[in-house]
Structures are given as structure tokens and as C-alpha cells.
Design a protein around this motif. Structure first.
Motif, mmCIF file in Angstrom:
data_model
loop_
_atom_site.group_PDB
_atom_site.id
_atom_site.type_symbol
_atom_site.label_atom_id
_atom_site.label_comp_id
_atom_site.label_asym_id
_atom_site.label_seq_id
_atom_site.Cartn_x
_atom_site.Cartn_y
_atom_site.Cartn_z
ATOM 1 N N ARG A 65 0.858 -1.176 0.000
ATOM 2 C CA ARG A 65 0.000 0.000 0.000
ATOM 3 C C ARG A 65 0.899 1.232 0.000
ATOM 4 O O ARG A 65 1.939 1.240 0.667
ATOM 5 C CB ARG A 65 -0.886 0.035 1.265
ATOM 6 N N HIS A 101 -6.030 -8.184 -0.535
ATOM 7 C CA HIS A 101 -5.527 -9.001 0.573
ATOM 8 C C HIS A 101 -6.572 -8.989 1.688
ATOM 9 O O HIS A 101 -7.614 -8.336 1.577
ATOM 10 C CB HIS A 101 -4.148 -8.502 1.046
ATOM 11 N N HIS A 103 -6.852 -9.467 6.273
ATOM 12 C CA HIS A 103 -6.105 -9.595 7.535
ATOM 13 C C HIS A 103 -7.083 -9.629 8.703
ATOM 14 O O HIS A 103 -8.233 -9.181 8.589
ATOM 15 C CB HIS A 103 -5.093 -8.458 7.698
ATOM 16 N N HIS A 143 -10.081 -7.182 0.414
ATOM 17 C CA HIS A 143 -10.227 -5.807 -0.082
ATOM 18 C C HIS A 143 -9.024 -5.399 -0.926
ATOM 19 O O HIS A 143 -7.890 -5.708 -0.600
ATOM 20 C CB HIS A 143 -10.440 -4.817 1.073
HETATM 21 FE FE LIG Z 1 -5.615 -4.020 4.132
#
Ligand SMILES: [Fe+2]
Length: 305
Positions: A65, A101, A103, A143
Motif C-alpha cells: 500500500r 488481501h 487480515h 479488499h
Molecule cells: Fe488491508
């Protein structure tokens, strides 16, 4: 180290990974919160300039990111913005994507600047992102971000990563097929909350909790303050992050004025700081806190109660 600590008895205790409770260098409990984190401010203008520069310096493939973490400037801290939450400024440049990804940390974002054509794909659903939108990606939801517009999009991410790190219940994975998850669901998403719709019409001061209960660790409140009005918050165990969505507001903590924040700026307000927000013009402020986490643990408490 005193003579006692150097004696064979104490050496043997240390060798066995014991620490005598009667000789601790610091107490392990105290009468009331002593927050290590402190009020701190980050400016959107500075973040935007730095993110724009990163475009030329850091290729997209090198970064999961493109974001700047707001690290609370206390000794020893390298990541968290407040005790349990982290905030970052993120951008996705025109035509770029940020791969999918998921999490175990929960995430949400407040969109600061974006043109139509910017969206997040959450579990296969397209969730549009326009300025003032709050976009949620609860724990373990896929997302990825997309910007098909002709301008860079910017937002603030809020995550409970510091808490998940503390709990050691961290999981993370890339989308198995790689790249971006395809859009497979249509229609409006419950994960997009436009601030203007949540607050309703008018300019009267009001506070609205949004997506209550969706994130087990995080509460989100939209606060609208008419110019000249103010909001006072008592000392509590809640750790707050406030981002200004529009207008300007002056923040004080424990009676001291900190700074005036403009649209896109963020302030960390750690626990046990009585604070006040004064709208220097009509303002909308987004409050993100760990209040539900503390409530679930039986640790929510207000000074004097
Ligand atoms: Fe994320």
C-alpha cells in the motif's frame, strides 16, 4: 544494582526466569491511567506532498500500500498512533490498483479526496469512494483498491493493528489468484457510509454513531459542529483519533489549546485526556475510537465515576 541484586540468591532467581515481586524496579499497577501516548497532530497537506513525491521514488510493485503511517512521537514507538489503533494517509494514483488481501485486523477509511471511479472491492462487491465516505473492511474481508479516474485519490485508513499485534492473533494473506479480486456483486453496499447522509440535513450540532457493532474493536462517530459551538469530552479510558472531514476546529487537551485542524488533518487524543473541540467554522469531524474494545473487557471508565 544493589548488593542484594548481585547476591547468588538473586542471580539464581534470574537464571530461572523469576523476578522477585518484592524488588521490582517499577510498580506494575498504579492508581489511575498514566498514558504513555500523547496528543499529536498530522497534517493532510504535508502527507499529500510526501505521498505525491513517493510516486516518483517508489514503484507500485514495491509497496503493498502507498501509505504514510502516523507514528505517535513517544519514545520507543515505531508504529501505533494511539495504544490500540493506527492511522495512515494513503493514496492510489490515477489508473493504479492496490492488490487484494485480507487480515485479521479490522480496517476502515475516511475518503479525503477522490474523483468518481475510485472504489474498493470488498468481498467481491464494488464500494465507491467519494470525499466524506466512510468505507469499512471488517476483520478478514478481502479488499483491494482501484482508481480509474484521472486524478490521485487520498484517504485516511484506521486499523486496530496495534491491538491485534498485542493479542498475537495476527493473520494476513494475499488473494490466492493474485492481483485484484474481480467484482462479482452489484448494488449498494452496507460497507459504504457517506457522512452527509448519516448526519442528515441542516447545520445543527449533532453526533451520530455509524456502523455500530460492525467492528468489534472500533467505534466510529460523525460529529457535526456549527461554527462557534464546541464539544467537551471527559477523561475516559477510551483512546480517540479525530479526523476533520470538513471545516476547521480547534482542539484542546487538559485545558491547553493544541492546534487548529483543517480538513484532512488528524489528531490523536490518548486516554485520560479531558478534551474539547471548538468549531472555528461549521465542521464535520470523524471520531474513531477503541471504546467497544474497552467496554467488552470491562475497562471503560470515566474519571470521577
Ligand atoms: Fe488491508
Amino acid at each position: 544494582m544493589n548488593i542484594e541484586a548481585r547476591s547468588p540468591y538473586y542471580s539464581e532467581l534470574r537464571r530461572q526466569s523469576f523476578s522477585p515481586g518484592w524488588a521490582r524496579p517499577e510498580p506494575s499497577m498504579w492508581p489511575s491511567p498514566k498514558p504513555r501516548f500523547r496528543p499529536a497532530v498530522w497534517r493532510f497537506a504535508a502527507a499529500k506532498a510526501a505521498l505525491d513525491q513517493s510516486g516518483a521514488l517508489v514503484p507500485a510493485e514495491q509497496t503493498e500500500r502507498r501509505n504514510l503511517i502516523m507514528v505517535n512521537p513517544i519514545e520507543g514507538n515505531t508504529y501505533a498512533t494511539t495504544r490500540h489503533l493506527v492511522a495512515t494517509y494513503q493514496c492510489v494514483r490515477a489508473g493504479e490498483t492496490a492488490r487484494t488481501h485480507r487480515h485479521s485486523a479490522a480496517a476502515l477509511r475516511l475518503v479525503l479526496d477522490a474523483k468518481p471511479g475510485t472504489y474498493t472491492i470488498v468481498n467481491g462487491a464494488r464500494v465507491d469512494m467519494l470525499p466524506g465516505d466512510v468505507v469499512l473492511t471488517p476483520s478478514w474481508s478481502w479488499h483491494g483498491h482501484v482508481n480509474t479516474s484521472d486524478a490521485t485519490s487520498y484517504w485516511i485508513d484506521f486499523l486496530d493493528i496495534p491491538f491485534v499485534q498485542l493479542s498475537e492473533a495476527m493473520f494476513f494473506e494475499q488473494y490466492p489468484a493474485g492481483g485484484l479480486e474481480p467484482v462479482t456483486a452489484q448494488g449498494p453496499s452496507p460497507f459504504r457510509i457517506p457522512a452527509a447522509e448519516a448526519l442528515g440535513p441542516g447545520r445543527a450540532s449533532t453526533t451520530v454513531e455509524v456502523a455500530k457493532g460492525v467492528m468489534p474493536t472500533i467505534a466510529m462517530h460523525l460529529v457535526r459542529l456549527a461554527g462557534g459551538s464546541h464539544l467537551d469530552a471527559a477523561r475516559t479510558t477510551t483512546n480517540n483519533l479525530y479526523a476533520v472531514a470538513s471545516g476547521t476546529a480547534r482542539f484542546s487537551a487538559e485545558g491547553d489549546v493544541i492546534e487548529t485542524l483543517a480538513s484532512g488533518d488528524l489528531i490523536a487524543m490518548p486516554c485520560w485526556h479531558a478534551h474539547s473541540i471548538e468549531a472555528t467554522e461549521d465542521a464535520v469531524i470523524f471520531r474513531v475510537s477503541d471504546e467497544p474494545l474497552l467496554q467488552k473487557l470491562g475497562l471503560a471508565r470515566t474519571a470521577g465515576t
